[in-house]
Design a protein around this motif. Structure first.
Motif, PDB file in Angstrom:
ATOM      1  N   MET A  59      39.942  80.385  13.100  1.00 35.29           N
ATOM      2  CA  MET A  59      40.362  79.666  14.267  1.00 35.29           C
ATOM      3  C   MET A  59      39.583  78.364  14.315  1.00 35.29           C
ATOM      4  SD  MET A  59      39.983  80.686  18.316  1.00 35.29           S
ATOM      5  CE  MET A  59      40.681  82.268  18.074  1.00 35.29           C
ATOM      6  N   THR A  60      40.282  77.294  14.575  1.00 38.96           N
ATOM      7  CA  THR A  60      39.647  75.989  14.673  1.00 38.96           C
ATOM      8  C   THR A  60      40.089  75.323  15.958  1.00 38.96           C
ATOM      9  OG1 THR A  60      39.653  75.740  12.278  1.00 38.96           O
ATOM     10  CG2 THR A  60      39.397  73.751  13.578  1.00 38.96           C
ATOM     11  N   ALA A  61      39.157  74.699  16.615  1.00 35.40           N
ATOM     12  CA  ALA A  61      39.466  73.940  17.822  1.00 35.40           C
ATOM     13  C   ALA A  61      38.624  72.677  17.809  1.00 35.40           C
ATOM     14  CB  ALA A  61      39.180  74.757  19.075  1.00 35.40           C
ATOM     15  N   ASP A  62      39.215  71.586  18.170  1.00 36.85           N
ATOM     16  CA  ASP A  62      38.495  70.318  18.268  1.00 36.85           C
ATOM     17  C   ASP A  62      38.462  69.906  19.725  1.00 36.85           C
ATOM     18  OD1 ASP A  62      38.023  69.992  15.548  1.00 36.85           O
ATOM     19  OD2 ASP A  62      39.988  69.094  15.228  1.00 36.85           O
ATOM     20  N   PHE A  63      37.342  69.361  20.128  1.00 35.08           N
ATOM     21  CA  PHE A  63      37.170  68.911  21.493  1.00 35.08           C
ATOM     22  C   PHE A  63      36.674  67.478  21.486  1.00 35.08           C
ATOM     23  CE2 PHE A  63      36.490  73.456  21.515  1.00 35.08           C
ATOM     24  CZ  PHE A  63      37.283  73.871  22.570  1.00 35.08           C
ATOM     25  N   CYS A  64      37.012  66.764  22.521  1.00 42.08           N
ATOM     26  CA  CYS A  64      36.548  65.393  22.671  1.00 42.08           C
ATOM     27  C   CYS A  64      36.303  65.144  24.150  1.00 42.08           C
ATOM     28  CB  CYS A  64      37.599  64.427  22.132  1.00 42.08           C
ATOM     29  SG  CYS A  64      37.093  62.711  22.256  1.00 42.08           S
ATOM     30  N   LEU A  65      35.161  64.574  24.465  1.00 35.98           N
ATOM     31  CA  LEU A  65      34.835  64.230  25.841  1.00 35.98           C
ATOM     32  C   LEU A  65      34.365  62.789  25.843  1.00 35.98           C
ATOM     33  CD1 LEU A  65      34.431  65.174  28.789  1.00 35.98           C
ATOM     34  CD2 LEU A  65      32.082  65.735  28.146  1.00 35.98           C
ATOM     35  N   CYS A  66      35.067  61.947  26.546  1.00 41.88           N
ATOM     36  CA  CYS A  66      34.727  60.530  26.600  1.00 41.88           C
ATOM     37  C   CYS A  66      34.250  60.175  28.001  1.00 41.88           C
ATOM     38  CB  CYS A  66      35.942  59.676  26.245  1.00 41.88           C
ATOM     39  SG  CYS A  66      36.573  59.988  24.593  1.00 41.88           S
ATOM     40  N   MET A  67      33.100  59.538  28.065  1.00 41.22           N
ATOM     41  CA  MET A  67      32.522  59.097  29.330  1.00 41.22           C
ATOM     42  C   MET A  67      31.776  57.791  29.066  1.00 41.22           C
ATOM     43  SD  MET A  67      31.083  62.668  30.877  1.00 41.22           S
ATOM     44  CE  MET A  67      31.112  62.023  32.547  1.00 41.22           C
ATOM     45  N   PRO A  68      31.568  56.994  30.097  1.00 38.59           N
ATOM     46  CA  PRO A  68      30.826  55.739  29.903  1.00 38.59           C
ATOM     47  C   PRO A  68      29.381  55.954  29.461  1.00 38.59           C
ATOM     48  CG  PRO A  68      31.990  55.707  32.008  1.00 38.59           C
ATOM     49  CD  PRO A  68      32.115  57.092  31.445  1.00 38.59           C
ATOM     50  N   ASP A  69      28.761  57.057  29.877  1.00 34.61           N
ATOM     51  CA  ASP A  69      27.374  57.327  29.554  1.00 34.61           C
ATOM     52  C   ASP A  69      27.297  58.410  28.463  1.00 34.61           C
ATOM     53  OD1 ASP A  69      24.822  59.269  30.415  1.00 34.61           O
ATOM     54  OD2 ASP A  69      24.395  57.111  30.420  1.00 34.61           O
ATOM     55  N   ALA A  70      26.753  58.056  27.307  1.00 36.61           N
ATOM     56  CA  ALA A  70      26.718  58.978  26.169  1.00 36.61           C
ATOM     57  C   ALA A  70      25.884  60.228  26.446  1.00 36.61           C
ATOM     58  CB  ALA A  70      26.175  58.263  24.934  1.00 36.61           C
ATOM     59  N   ALA A  71      24.763  60.072  27.126  1.00 38.70           N
ATOM     60  CA  ALA A  71      23.907  61.226  27.422  1.00 38.70           C
ATOM     61  C   ALA A  71      24.622  62.206  28.347  1.00 38.70           C
ATOM     62  CB  ALA A  71      22.591  60.770  28.037  1.00 38.70           C
ATOM     63  N   GLN A  72      25.306  61.682  29.344  1.00 35.11           N
ATOM     64  CA  GLN A  72      26.047  62.537  30.264  1.00 35.11           C
ATOM     65  C   GLN A  72      27.208  63.224  29.529  1.00 35.11           C
ATOM     66  OE1 GLN A  72      28.048  60.596  33.572  1.00 35.11           O
ATOM     67  NE2 GLN A  72      27.606  62.348  34.896  1.00 35.11           N
ATOM     68  N   ALA A  73      27.862  62.504  28.665  1.00 32.70           N
ATOM     69  CA  ALA A  73      28.956  63.096  27.881  1.00 32.70           C
ATOM     70  C   ALA A  73      28.432  64.226  27.014  1.00 32.70           C
ATOM     71  CB  ALA A  73      29.620  62.024  27.022  1.00 32.70           C
ATOM     72  N   GLN A  74      27.291  64.027  26.375  1.00 30.65           N
ATOM     73  CA  GLN A  74      26.710  65.067  25.527  1.00 30.65           C
ATOM     74  C   GLN A  74      26.337  66.293  26.363  1.00 30.65           C
ATOM     75  OE1 GLN A  74      23.308  63.862  23.251  1.00 30.65           O
ATOM     76  NE2 GLN A  74      23.233  65.778  22.133  1.00 30.65           N
ATOM     77  N   GLU A  75      25.731  66.077  27.517  1.00 30.13           N
ATOM     78  CA  GLU A  75      25.339  67.191  28.385  1.00 30.13           C
ATOM     79  C   GLU A  75      26.556  67.992  28.835  1.00 30.13           C
ATOM     80  OE1 GLU A  75      23.887  67.949  32.925  1.00 30.13           O
ATOM     81  OE2 GLU A  75      23.413  66.016  32.020  1.00 30.13           O
ATOM     82  N   ARG A  76      27.565  67.304  29.302  1.00 29.49           N
ATOM     83  CA  ARG A  76      28.764  67.988  29.785  1.00 29.49           C
ATOM     84  C   ARG A  76      29.531  68.662  28.649  1.00 29.49           C
ATOM     85  NH1 ARG A  76      31.102  64.319  34.743  1.00 29.49           N
ATOM     86  NH2 ARG A  76      29.221  64.524  36.009  1.00 29.49           N
ATOM     87  N   ALA A  77      29.622  68.004  27.510  1.00 25.73           N
ATOM     88  CA  ALA A  77      30.308  68.604  26.368  1.00 25.73           C
ATOM     89  C   ALA A  77      29.606  69.894  25.957  1.00 25.73           C
ATOM     90  CB  ALA A  77      30.348  67.623  25.196  1.00 25.73           C
TER      91      ALA A  77
END
Length: 70
Positions: A1-19
């Motif tokens: 099983m493979t799944a790809d995710f992408c989360l885009c936000m203006p703040d990279a640190a916040q995007a990493q935390e939420r992802a």
């Protein structure tokens, strides 16, 4: 099983935390829903690949990664 995710936000640190949080939560829900961590696959005909994947998740090197997710 493979799944790809992408989360885009203006703040990279916040995007990493939420992802990290949301992807971990999603993985946890999959493991629970499909009972992947159970031992029932080992005794169910035709589910050899699932049994092997479950055993790999129990391996010492896999568990620390799973525990890092919320």
């Amino acid at each position: 099983m493979t799944a790809d995710f992408c989360l885009c936000m203006p703040d990279a640190a916040q995007a990493q935390e939420r992802a990290h949080h949301y992807m971990g939560t999603y993985l946890g829900s999959l493991l629970e829903h499909y009972e992947v961590m159970g031992d029932h696959f080992a005794v169910t005909e035709g589910y050899d690949a699932y049994a092997k994947a479950s055993m790999e998740l129990f391996a010492d090197e896999a568990l620390p990664v799973l525990k890092t997710w919320d």
